[in-house]
Design a protein around this motif. Sequence first.
Motif, PDB file in Angstrom:
ATOM      1  N   PHE A 172     105.849  58.334  35.853  1.00 26.38           N
ATOM      2  CA  PHE A 172     104.936  57.561  35.008  1.00 26.38           C
ATOM      3  C   PHE A 172     103.513  57.562  35.564  1.00 26.38           C
ATOM      4  O   PHE A 172     102.540  57.634  34.798  1.00 26.38           O
ATOM      5  N   VAL A 173     103.374  57.479  36.884  1.00 21.03           N
ATOM      6  CA  VAL A 173     102.032  57.505  37.480  1.00 21.03           C
ATOM      7  C   VAL A 173     101.377  58.859  37.235  1.00 21.03           C
ATOM      8  O   VAL A 173     100.180  58.943  36.936  1.00 21.03           O
ATOM      9  N   ALA A 174     102.148  59.940  37.351  1.00 23.78           N
ATOM     10  CA  ALA A 174     101.610  61.282  37.081  1.00 23.78           C
ATOM     11  C   ALA A 174     101.112  61.391  35.643  1.00 23.78           C
ATOM     12  O   ALA A 174     100.149  62.115  35.365  1.00 23.78           O
ATOM     13  N   LEU A 175     101.765  60.673  34.751  1.00 21.51           N
ATOM     14  CA  LEU A 175     101.389  60.715  33.333  1.00 21.51           C
ATOM     15  C   LEU A 175      99.987  60.173  33.093  1.00 21.51           C
ATOM     16  O   LEU A 175      99.338  60.529  32.110  1.00 21.51           O
ATOM     17  N   ALA A 176      99.492  59.336  34.001  1.00 22.11           N
ATOM     18  CA  ALA A 176      98.188  58.678  33.800  1.00 22.11           C
ATOM     19  C   ALA A 176      97.071  59.301  34.627  1.00 22.11           C
ATOM     20  O   ALA A 176      95.935  58.813  34.579  1.00 22.11           O
ATOM     21  N   GLN A 177      97.351  60.369  35.370  1.00 26.31           N
ATOM     22  CA  GLN A 177      96.341  60.937  36.260  1.00 26.31           C
ATOM     23  C   GLN A 177      95.316  61.771  35.494  1.00 26.31           C
ATOM     24  O   GLN A 177      95.651  62.476  34.537  1.00 26.31           O
ATOM     25  N   ILE A 178      94.066  61.707  35.942  1.00 22.22           N
ATOM     26  CA  ILE A 178      93.025  62.563  35.381  1.00 22.22           C
ATOM     27  C   ILE A 178      92.658  63.690  36.348  1.00 22.22           C
ATOM     28  O   ILE A 178      91.931  64.611  35.982  1.00 22.22           O
ATOM     29  N   ASP A 179      93.152  63.621  37.571  1.00 22.47           N
ATOM     30  CA  ASP A 179      92.951  64.671  38.550  1.00 22.47           C
ATOM     31  C   ASP A 179      94.124  65.643  38.478  1.00 22.47           C
ATOM     32  O   ASP A 179      95.278  65.231  38.571  1.00 22.47           O
ATOM     33  N   ALA A 180      93.845  66.938  38.308  1.00 25.97           N
ATOM     34  CA  ALA A 180      94.908  67.915  38.103  1.00 25.97           C
ATOM     35  C   ALA A 180      95.853  67.992  39.292  1.00 25.97           C
ATOM     36  O   ALA A 180      97.078  68.070  39.129  1.00 25.97           O
ATOM     37  N   LYS A 181      95.304  67.973  40.503  1.00 23.56           N
ATOM     38  CA  LYS A 181      96.158  68.052  41.691  1.00 23.56           C
ATOM     39  C   LYS A 181      97.061  66.833  41.805  1.00 23.56           C
ATOM     40  O   LYS A 181      98.240  66.946  42.135  1.00 23.56           O
ATOM     41  N   ARG A 182      96.501  65.669  41.552  1.00 26.25           N
ATOM     42  CA  ARG A 182      97.285  64.443  41.704  1.00 26.25           C
ATOM     43  C   ARG A 182      98.351  64.316  40.611  1.00 26.25           C
ATOM     44  O   ARG A 182      99.383  63.695  40.822  1.00 26.25           O
ATOM     45  N   ALA A 183      98.102  64.903  39.461  1.00 26.33           N
ATOM     46  CA  ALA A 183      99.116  64.897  38.414  1.00 26.33           C
ATOM     47  C   ALA A 183     100.372  65.629  38.872  1.00 26.33           C
ATOM     48  O   ALA A 183     101.489  65.294  38.461  1.00 26.33           O
ATOM     49  N   LEU A 184     100.201  66.627  39.748  1.00 20.36           N
ATOM     50  CA  LEU A 184     101.358  67.352  40.285  1.00 20.36           C
ATOM     51  C   LEU A 184     101.926  66.664  41.520  1.00 20.36           C
ATOM     52  O   LEU A 184     103.143  66.694  41.741  1.00 20.36           O
ATOM     53  N   SER A 185     101.067  66.048  42.335  1.00 20.78           N
ATOM     54  CA  SER A 185     101.561  65.462  43.586  1.00 20.78           C
ATOM     55  C   SER A 185     102.557  64.336  43.317  1.00 20.78           C
ATOM     56  O   SER A 185     103.553  64.198  44.041  1.00 20.78           O
ATOM     57  N   TYR A 186     102.322  63.534  42.282  1.00 21.78           N
ATOM     58  CA  TYR A 186     103.273  62.453  41.986  1.00 21.78           C
ATOM     59  C   TYR A 186     104.587  63.004  41.430  1.00 21.78           C
ATOM     60  O   TYR A 186     105.644  62.385  41.598  1.00 21.78           O
ATOM     61  N   LEU A 187     104.529  64.147  40.764  1.00 20.09           N
ATOM     62  CA  LEU A 187     105.775  64.766  40.298  1.00 20.09           C
ATOM     63  C   LEU A 187     106.596  65.290  41.460  1.00 20.09           C
ATOM     64  O   LEU A 187     107.824  65.335  41.392  1.00 20.09           O
ATOM     65  N   VAL A 188     105.923  65.719  42.526  1.00 22.80           N
ATOM     66  CA  VAL A 188     106.643  66.134  43.736  1.00 22.80           C
ATOM     67  C   VAL A 188     107.473  64.969  44.258  1.00 22.80           C
ATOM     68  O   VAL A 188     108.673  65.110  44.541  1.00 22.80           O
ATOM     69  N   SER A 189     106.834  63.813  44.401  1.00 21.90           N
ATOM     70  CA  SER A 189     107.562  62.622  44.864  1.00 21.90           C
ATOM     71  C   SER A 189     108.707  62.269  43.915  1.00 21.90           C
ATOM     72  O   SER A 189     109.794  61.882  44.344  1.00 21.90           O
ATOM     73  N   ALA A 190     108.460  62.409  42.601  1.00 24.93           N
ATOM     74  CA  ALA A 190     109.481  62.059  41.610  1.00 24.93           C
ATOM     75  C   ALA A 190     110.717  62.934  41.761  1.00 24.93           C
ATOM     76  O   ALA A 190     111.856  62.432  41.745  1.00 24.93           O
ATOM     77  N   TYR A 191     110.526  64.236  41.940  1.00 29.91           N
ATOM     78  CA  TYR A 191     111.692  65.119  42.034  1.00 29.91           C
ATOM     79  C   TYR A 191     112.394  64.997  43.373  1.00 29.91           C
ATOM     80  O   TYR A 191     113.612  65.183  43.455  1.00 29.91           O
ATOM     81  N   MET A 192     111.654  64.682  44.429  1.00 28.87           N
ATOM     82  CA  MET A 192     112.322  64.362  45.686  1.00 28.87           C
ATOM     83  C   MET A 192     113.140  63.080  45.528  1.00 28.87           C
ATOM     84  O   MET A 192     114.200  62.924  46.134  1.00 28.87           O
ATOM     85  N   GLY A 193     112.645  62.160  44.697  1.00 32.59           N
ATOM     86  CA  GLY A 193     113.412  60.949  44.413  1.00 32.59           C
ATOM     87  C   GLY A 193     114.732  61.249  43.740  1.00 32.59           C
ATOM     88  O   GLY A 193     115.753  60.599  44.016  1.00 32.59           O
ATOM     89  N   LEU A 194     114.752  62.243  42.852  1.00 29.61           N
ATOM     90  CA  LEU A 194     116.018  62.648  42.232  1.00 29.61           C
ATOM     91  C   LEU A 194     116.999  63.183  43.274  1.00 29.61           C
ATOM     92  O   LEU A 194     118.214  62.977  43.152  1.00 29.61           O
ATOM     93  N   ILE A 195     116.482  63.861  44.292  1.00 28.05           N
ATOM     94  CA  ILE A 195     117.366  64.333  45.360  1.00 28.05           C
ATOM     95  C   ILE A 195     117.932  63.148  46.131  1.00 28.05           C
ATOM     96  O   ILE A 195     119.112  63.147  46.511  1.00 28.05           O
ATOM     97  N   PHE A 196     117.126  62.114  46.346  1.00 31.05           N
ATOM     98  CA  PHE A 196     117.635  60.898  46.992  1.00 31.05           C
ATOM     99  C   PHE A 196     118.756  60.290  46.154  1.00 31.05           C
ATOM    100  O   PHE A 196     119.775  59.832  46.692  1.00 31.05           O
ATOM    101  N   VAL A 197     118.576  60.265  44.842  1.00 28.33           N
ATOM    102  CA  VAL A 197     119.625  59.726  43.963  1.00 28.33           C
ATOM    103  C   VAL A 197     120.880  60.577  44.052  1.00 28.33           C
ATOM    104  O   VAL A 197     122.003  60.051  44.126  1.00 28.33           O
TER     105      VAL A 197
END
Length: 445
Positions: free
Chosen positions: A306-331
């Motif tokens: 959700f945070v990535a969805l609101a980013q206006i910086d291109a790099k940061r839009a991807l960085s939060y998705l990195v954390s999100a998919y690592m979170g799926l691995i934790f799950v």
Amino acid sequence: MSLDGLVRTAWLIPLYALVAWLGALIWSPGITRRTGPRPAGYLNALLTLVAFLHSVGALVAIWDQPAQVIRLPWLQVGDLVLELPLQASSLTLGACAVVTALNLVAQIYGFGYMEMDWGWARFFSLLGLFEGGMCALALCDSLFFSYVILEILTLGTYLLVGFWFNQSLVVTGARDAFLTKRIGDLLLLMGVIAIYPLTGSWEFEDLTAWAKSVQAGAISVDSTLITLAGLGLLAGPVGKCAQFPLHLWLDEAMEGPIPASILRNSVVVGTGAWVLIRLQPLYALSPTVLRVMLVIGALTAVGGAFVALAQIDAKRALSYLVSAYMGLIFVAVGTGHTQQAYQLLLTYAPAMALLVMALGMVIWNSITQDLRYLGGLWSRRPISGLCFLTGMAGMVALPPFGSFWVLTDLWQQLAQSGQVLWAAVVLVTNAVTALGLTRVFGLVW
């Protein structure tokens, strides 16, 4: 060399990159001025190619064969004997193949991106250090040495993020990334030290056997002690994988060069997940540790998307998705689906690498990474657009890409076992990620 010989010499795979790391320093501007620094990059790329071919050859040789353990003597002090055990299996060699392939791609990408940079030799030297460390971690069968390697990679992250050290934001980002990781590393060290008196070994195979004995009732252990040790061992991967609340370092690490971001976003963050998966039998001994892991993973996965969805910086839009998919691995690990966690880790990496490279080309040519000032680039950057769409399809589980089969299997396993909440986390994260990446594509292309 025969295929069996490639397996027996798998310990050479990290050394190729480490030789390139040291060799690249010869072409530092202060040492060699006649040739310039460019040969450093070519040396790194050549040895990375050799490491990739070695990994693939060894992978072919050991496919469907039992794992082989190579033991390298390290230290002996009294009764304490430390050996570096390296496990050559289809899984570990497959991970080495992914790491070396993506590092080779990042280096070739860097030839153009870093063409006029004065720190060429230093940059490619650090990429060699990263590759060697990650391949060593993939092969390493010891928790103690895995911790040592993770510390070296943390230093490498600090140096790469702070590569352009004459810029204040870069220095701040490198410092914050380093200090944030230190929190998890310190707790991880406490867990590594605490677990040894209980198990008598740091080797992952021995730790798994000990955990099975505890579950079977053959060994008695204090529940509070194993919970505290488990939380310490969990803290390290939380920091390395940029999970809540130690997630902000990855956002600030985007100040580094984009070729380094290719590696960091695709495979470097996965080093913590790799250790997390291998320690799953120990985490399973404490329901408290599993609950903490699941809560952290779910919050980061859904929140990051959700945070990535609101980013206006291109790099940061991807960085939060990195954390999100690592979170799926934790799950996945917290619910006991380690096979799916391994598969997601390996299929996610190429997709994220494509996304970073595609956006990196846009940023490089447009001199901005603010999504509000981009748009209409499909006619001018069609290849980058196609790469972004391919990476996006790999991320959001569209067939026939690998993530589709992995995420579908994980969701089915969770739903069939009655773990509806965690199945919903997978679906929501995937859906919001698809929406966010579609938004980025629309704003840029």
